[in-house]
Write a protein that holds these residues in place. Structure first.
Motif, PDB file in Angstrom:
ATOM      1  N   VAL A 249       0.810  -1.352   0.054  1.00  0.00           N
ATOM      2  CA  VAL A 249      -0.141  -0.144   0.086  1.00  0.00           C
ATOM      3  C   VAL A 249       0.782   1.333  -0.056  1.00  0.00           C
ATOM      4  O   VAL A 249       0.663   2.259  -0.698  1.00  0.00           O
ATOM      5  CB  VAL A 249      -1.008  -0.007   1.310  1.00  0.00           C
ATOM      6  CG1 VAL A 249      -1.737   1.335   1.358  1.00  0.00           C
ATOM      7  CG2 VAL A 249      -2.022  -1.167   1.194  1.00  0.00           C
ATOM      8  N   ARG A 250       1.829   1.293   0.793  1.00  0.00           N
ATOM      9  CA  ARG A 250       2.961   2.375   0.906  1.00  0.00           C
ATOM     10  C   ARG A 250       3.700   2.614  -0.255  1.00  0.00           C
ATOM     11  O   ARG A 250       4.087   3.668  -0.944  1.00  0.00           O
ATOM     12  CB  ARG A 250       3.697   2.256   2.195  1.00  0.00           C
ATOM     13  CG  ARG A 250       3.131   2.220   3.270  1.00  0.00           C
ATOM     14  CD  ARG A 250       2.011   3.369   3.720  1.00  0.00           C
ATOM     15  NE  ARG A 250       2.717   4.795   3.582  1.00  0.00           N
ATOM     16  CZ  ARG A 250       3.402   5.270   4.726  1.00  0.00           C
ATOM     17  NH1 ARG A 250       3.449   4.727   6.014  1.00  0.00           N
ATOM     18  NH2 ARG A 250       3.804   6.408   4.729  1.00  0.00           N
ATOM     19  N   LEU A 251       4.034   1.318  -0.962  1.00  0.00           N
ATOM     20  CA  LEU A 251       4.998   1.645  -2.153  1.00  0.00           C
ATOM     21  C   LEU A 251       4.112   2.120  -3.257  1.00  0.00           C
ATOM     22  O   LEU A 251       4.564   2.982  -4.267  1.00  0.00           O
ATOM     23  CB  LEU A 251       5.217   0.180  -2.561  1.00  0.00           C
ATOM     24  CG  LEU A 251       6.504  -0.139  -3.534  1.00  0.00           C
ATOM     25  CD1 LEU A 251       7.467   0.738  -3.477  1.00  0.00           C
ATOM     26  CD2 LEU A 251       6.907  -1.482  -4.042  1.00  0.00           C
TER      27      LEU A 251
ATOM     28  N   THR B   9      11.494  11.936  -2.482  1.00  0.00           N
ATOM     29  CA  THR B   9      12.829  11.115  -2.309  1.00  0.00           C
ATOM     30  C   THR B   9      13.344  11.010  -0.948  1.00  0.00           C
ATOM     31  O   THR B   9      13.658   9.901  -0.387  1.00  0.00           O
ATOM     32  CB  THR B   9      13.929  11.512  -3.508  1.00  0.00           C
ATOM     33  OG1 THR B   9      13.228  11.759  -4.927  1.00  0.00           O
ATOM     34  CG2 THR B   9      14.953  10.714  -3.203  1.00  0.00           C
ATOM     35  N   VAL B  10      13.611  12.051  -0.419  1.00  0.00           N
ATOM     36  CA  VAL B  10      14.359  12.345   1.020  1.00  0.00           C
ATOM     37  C   VAL B  10      13.234  11.511   1.919  1.00  0.00           C
ATOM     38  O   VAL B  10      13.470  10.751   2.788  1.00  0.00           O
ATOM     39  CB  VAL B  10      14.371  13.501   1.550  1.00  0.00           C
ATOM     40  CG1 VAL B  10      14.798  13.791   2.935  1.00  0.00           C
ATOM     41  CG2 VAL B  10      15.437  14.286   0.711  1.00  0.00           C
ATOM     42  N   TRP B  11      11.787  11.791   1.865  1.00  0.00           N
ATOM     43  CA  TRP B  11      10.901  11.292   2.655  1.00  0.00           C
ATOM     44  C   TRP B  11      10.768   9.601   2.565  1.00  0.00           C
ATOM     45  O   TRP B  11      10.820   8.904   3.731  1.00  0.00           O
ATOM     46  CB  TRP B  11       9.454  11.849   2.479  1.00  0.00           C
ATOM     47  CG  TRP B  11       8.363  11.256   3.230  1.00  0.00           C
ATOM     48  CD1 TRP B  11       8.106  11.162   4.510  1.00  0.00           C
ATOM     49  CD2 TRP B  11       7.059  10.682   2.640  1.00  0.00           C
ATOM     50  NE1 TRP B  11       6.937  10.883   5.039  1.00  0.00           N
ATOM     51  CE2 TRP B  11       6.347  10.495   3.812  1.00  0.00           C
ATOM     52  CE3 TRP B  11       6.804  10.366   1.384  1.00  0.00           C
ATOM     53  CZ2 TRP B  11       5.153   9.820   3.659  1.00  0.00           C
ATOM     54  CZ3 TRP B  11       5.446   9.820   1.330  1.00  0.00           C
ATOM     55  CH2 TRP B  11       4.534   9.582   2.363  1.00  0.00           C
ATOM     56  N   SER B  12      10.851   9.274   1.254  1.00  0.00           N
ATOM     57  CA  SER B  12      10.675   7.598   1.290  1.00  0.00           C
ATOM     58  C   SER B  12      11.861   6.904   1.634  1.00  0.00           C
ATOM     59  O   SER B  12      11.826   5.805   2.296  1.00  0.00           O
ATOM     60  CB  SER B  12      10.399   7.490  -0.378  1.00  0.00           C
ATOM     61  OG  SER B  12      11.329   7.772  -1.055  1.00  0.00           O
ATOM     62  N   VAL B  13      13.130   7.563   1.618  1.00  0.00           N
ATOM     63  CA  VAL B  13      14.400   6.797   1.643  1.00  0.00           C
ATOM     64  C   VAL B  13      14.606   6.908   3.315  1.00  0.00           C
ATOM     65  O   VAL B  13      14.994   6.011   3.809  1.00  0.00           O
ATOM     66  CB  VAL B  13      15.698   7.099   1.081  1.00  0.00           C
ATOM     67  CG1 VAL B  13      16.805   6.784   1.444  1.00  0.00           C
ATOM     68  CG2 VAL B  13      15.292   7.222  -0.492  1.00  0.00           C
ATOM     69  N   SER B  14      14.131   8.188   3.800  1.00  0.00           N
ATOM     70  CA  SER B  14      14.646   8.153   5.236  1.00  0.00           C
ATOM     71  C   SER B  14      13.520   7.766   6.309  1.00  0.00           C
ATOM     72  O   SER B  14      13.811   7.608   7.444  1.00  0.00           O
ATOM     73  CB  SER B  14      15.173   9.497   5.616  1.00  0.00           C
ATOM     74  OG  SER B  14      14.057  10.467   5.505  1.00  0.00           O
TER      75      SER B  14
ATOM     76  N   LEU C 193      10.266   3.830   3.715  1.00  0.00           N
ATOM     77  CA  LEU C 193      10.845   2.424   3.865  1.00  0.00           C
ATOM     78  C   LEU C 193      11.603   2.016   4.768  1.00  0.00           C
ATOM     79  O   LEU C 193      11.303   0.721   4.737  1.00  0.00           O
ATOM     80  CB  LEU C 193      11.874   2.666   2.302  1.00  0.00           C
ATOM     81  CG  LEU C 193      11.237   3.160   1.012  1.00  0.00           C
ATOM     82  CD1 LEU C 193      12.303   3.292  -0.082  1.00  0.00           C
ATOM     83  CD2 LEU C 193      10.058   2.185   0.639  1.00  0.00           C
ATOM     84  N   PRO C 194      12.163   2.792   5.708  1.00  0.00           N
ATOM     85  CA  PRO C 194      12.668   2.207   6.947  1.00  0.00           C
ATOM     86  C   PRO C 194      11.610   1.673   7.741  1.00  0.00           C
ATOM     87  O   PRO C 194      11.690   0.539   8.322  1.00  0.00           O
ATOM     88  CB  PRO C 194      13.521   3.199   7.508  1.00  0.00           C
ATOM     89  CG  PRO C 194      14.069   3.976   6.293  1.00  0.00           C
ATOM     90  CD  PRO C 194      12.794   3.945   5.323  1.00  0.00           C
ATOM     91  N   ALA C 195      10.621   2.377   7.718  1.00  0.00           N
ATOM     92  CA  ALA C 195       9.301   2.148   8.692  1.00  0.00           C
ATOM     93  C   ALA C 195       8.868   0.727   8.067  1.00  0.00           C
ATOM     94  O   ALA C 195       8.343  -0.463   8.929  1.00  0.00           O
ATOM     95  CB  ALA C 195       8.379   3.052   8.813  1.00  0.00           C
TER      96      ALA C 195
ATOM     97  N   ILE D 273       8.129  -5.551   8.679  1.00  0.00           N
ATOM     98  CA  ILE D 273       8.487  -6.966   8.303  1.00  0.00           C
ATOM     99  C   ILE D 273       9.385  -7.568   9.217  1.00  0.00           C
ATOM    100  O   ILE D 273       9.427  -8.757   9.708  1.00  0.00           O
ATOM    101  CB  ILE D 273       9.303  -6.761   6.943  1.00  0.00           C
ATOM    102  CG1 ILE D 273       8.212  -6.450   5.819  1.00  0.00           C
ATOM    103  CG2 ILE D 273       9.829  -8.088   6.431  1.00  0.00           C
ATOM    104  CD1 ILE D 273       8.878  -6.053   4.362  1.00  0.00           C
ATOM    105  N   VAL D 274      10.316  -6.741   9.692  1.00  0.00           N
ATOM    106  CA  VAL D 274      11.492  -7.399  10.841  1.00  0.00           C
ATOM    107  C   VAL D 274      10.727  -7.888  12.029  1.00  0.00           C
ATOM    108  O   VAL D 274      10.634  -8.902  12.591  1.00  0.00           O
ATOM    109  CB  VAL D 274      12.436  -6.558  11.063  1.00  0.00           C
ATOM    110  CG1 VAL D 274      13.464  -7.024  12.333  1.00  0.00           C
ATOM    111  CG2 VAL D 274      13.399  -6.276   9.787  1.00  0.00           C
TER     112      VAL D 274
END
Length: 413
Positions: free
Chosen positions: A134-136, A157-162, A165-167, A172-173
């Motif tokens: 959903v986020r992707l 770009t900054v928002w997605s990378v930092s 995507l980490p969230a 998943i972890v």
């Protein structure tokens, strides 16, 4: 607000050109497809309430609020996207349909998001992967539709990378680890993204609000959907009981609670918020839209969902002379208090006058939880109505007097 240039004609390549960003006008209101999109969140809210009710514990409520916060971030993202481009045009409609499927899968797995059921797929991982999809999809849609705005693309770009995507990776972890650790990892992922999103755009960044009317209406509608959950909770509690006078009276009292929640937001606050947004532009507009709506409205919605849980628990035992108990009392009292706190914060941000009655409501609702716990369910619902009714009446009277004084001053001037 300046109007965008008219779209250029399609070139010989035959490439489909996306519509330009929205401006005020007939396209600045919420589209029917957005309303349709939100239907999956109706089911999600119901599933969150179900998780709370079935676990019947503070830990279960905490887990459900984590899920609600995650779902809230998905909804907020698509609200920002649909404020940029009309959601009923083919490209966005297709992508948001995929997102609807993902959100619905998330909602389906809410009951086993932290405690996997025997058989079938591993519930926590299914939720985490569907959430990531959903986020992707949201990021892809936003990037594609921001081709004409380099500053917005840099912000994305900054928002997605930092942040995003980490969230998602943390979810998943956490799902892979499971147990109590999973709850903490997912909660920290929410906090990390929330703080990161705000820190990356202290002055508004490259974000845009293209239509104030759409933004205000969009959030008003999600509040309505949450209130719908409070109405559903009334029927869920007594759906299989023979109709009786206590059920009729409890139903009437519960609906009054829902109406008072509606009144507390829509009678004045929603209008003040939209008018305040309309007076701003650029960074100040984005900051207020982000803080007062993307962040604070989560408290308002969460308060309604908690109050609905309390209503459901009370209605399930409405014919019993026994005390309501701590679970239902805590849900009802804390739900009203959290809703009141959210509206106070919202009122302060949008410059609304005199929100102190809401502060009194939040305090009284919190400290009255022990009293609600020892009252029979019908009496507890009545006490909630009295409290909220007194606050609504006092607040309405104060605003009426203030409006009359302002009208007299304007006439005299």
């Amino acid at each position: 607000m300046s109007h965008p240039d008219p779209p250029a004609p399609a070139g010989r390549t035959g490439r489909v050109r996306l519509p330009r960003p929205m401006t005020s006008g007939e396209d600045s209101r919420v589209t029917t497809f957005e309303l349709f999109f939100d239907l999956v969140y109706v089911f999600a809210f119901t599933q969150v309430s179900r998780l709370m009710a079935e676990t019947h514990s503070a830990a279960g409520i905490a887990q459900a609020l984590v899920i609600l916060a995650l779902l809230w971030w998905t909804w907020v993202g698509y609200a920002w996207l649909a404020n940029r481009l009309p959601a009923d045009q083919p490209f966005l409609r297709t992508g948001m349909t995929v997102a609807m499927i993902g959100v619905f899968i998330c909602a389906l797995t809410i009951p086993e998001a932290f405690d996997d059921f025997d058989g079938g797929l591993y519930g926590p991982m299914v939720f985490a992967v569907a959430y990531g999809v959903v986020r992707l999809v949201h990021l892809i849609l936003f990037f594609v539709t921001a081709t004409d705005d380099p500053e917005l693309r840099r912000q994305l770009t900054v928002w997605s990378v930092s942040s995003v995507l980490p969230a998602c990776a943390a979810l998943i972890v956490g799902a892979a680890i499971g147990g109590e650790v999973q709850v903490w990892i997912w909660a920290l992922a929410i906090v990390f993204e929330g703080l990161g999103t705000r820190a990356l755009s202290p002055g508004g960044g490259g974000w845009r609000i293209h239509s104030v009317a759409h933004w205000s209406e969009r959030h008003g509608l999600i509040v309505i959907l949450a209130l719908g959950e409070s109405i559903v909770a009334i029927g869920v509690g007594v759906a299989r009981e023979p109709i009786s006078v206590p059920i009729l009276l409890g139903t009437a009292t519960s609906i009054v609670i829902s109406v008072l929640l509606w009144w507390s937001y829509f009678r004045r606050l929603a209008r003040v918020g939209e008018h305040t947004l309309a007076r701003l532009s650029g960074g100040p507009l984005v900051k207020l839209a982000r803080d007062a709506y993307s962040y604070v409205h989560f408290l308002i919605v969460a308060g309604i969902v908690l109050a609905a849980l309390g209503i459901e628990d009370a209605m399930a035992h409405i014919t019993d002379p026994e005390p309501l108990g701590w679970f239902g009392a805590a849900a009802l009292g804390s739900g009203i208090a959290l809703f009141a706190a959210g509206t106070i914060w919202f009122a302060v941000l949008v410059g609304e006058r005199r929100p102190y009655f809401r502060g009194l409501e939040a305090i009284v609702a919190t400290v009255s939880i022990p009293l609600l716990a020892v009252l029979p369910p019908a009496a507890a619902l009545t006490a909630a109505v009295v409290l909220m009714g007194l606050v609504a009446g006092a607040e309405g009277w104060v605003h009426l007097r203030a409006d009359r004084r302002e009208a007299q001053s304007s006439t005299a001037a």
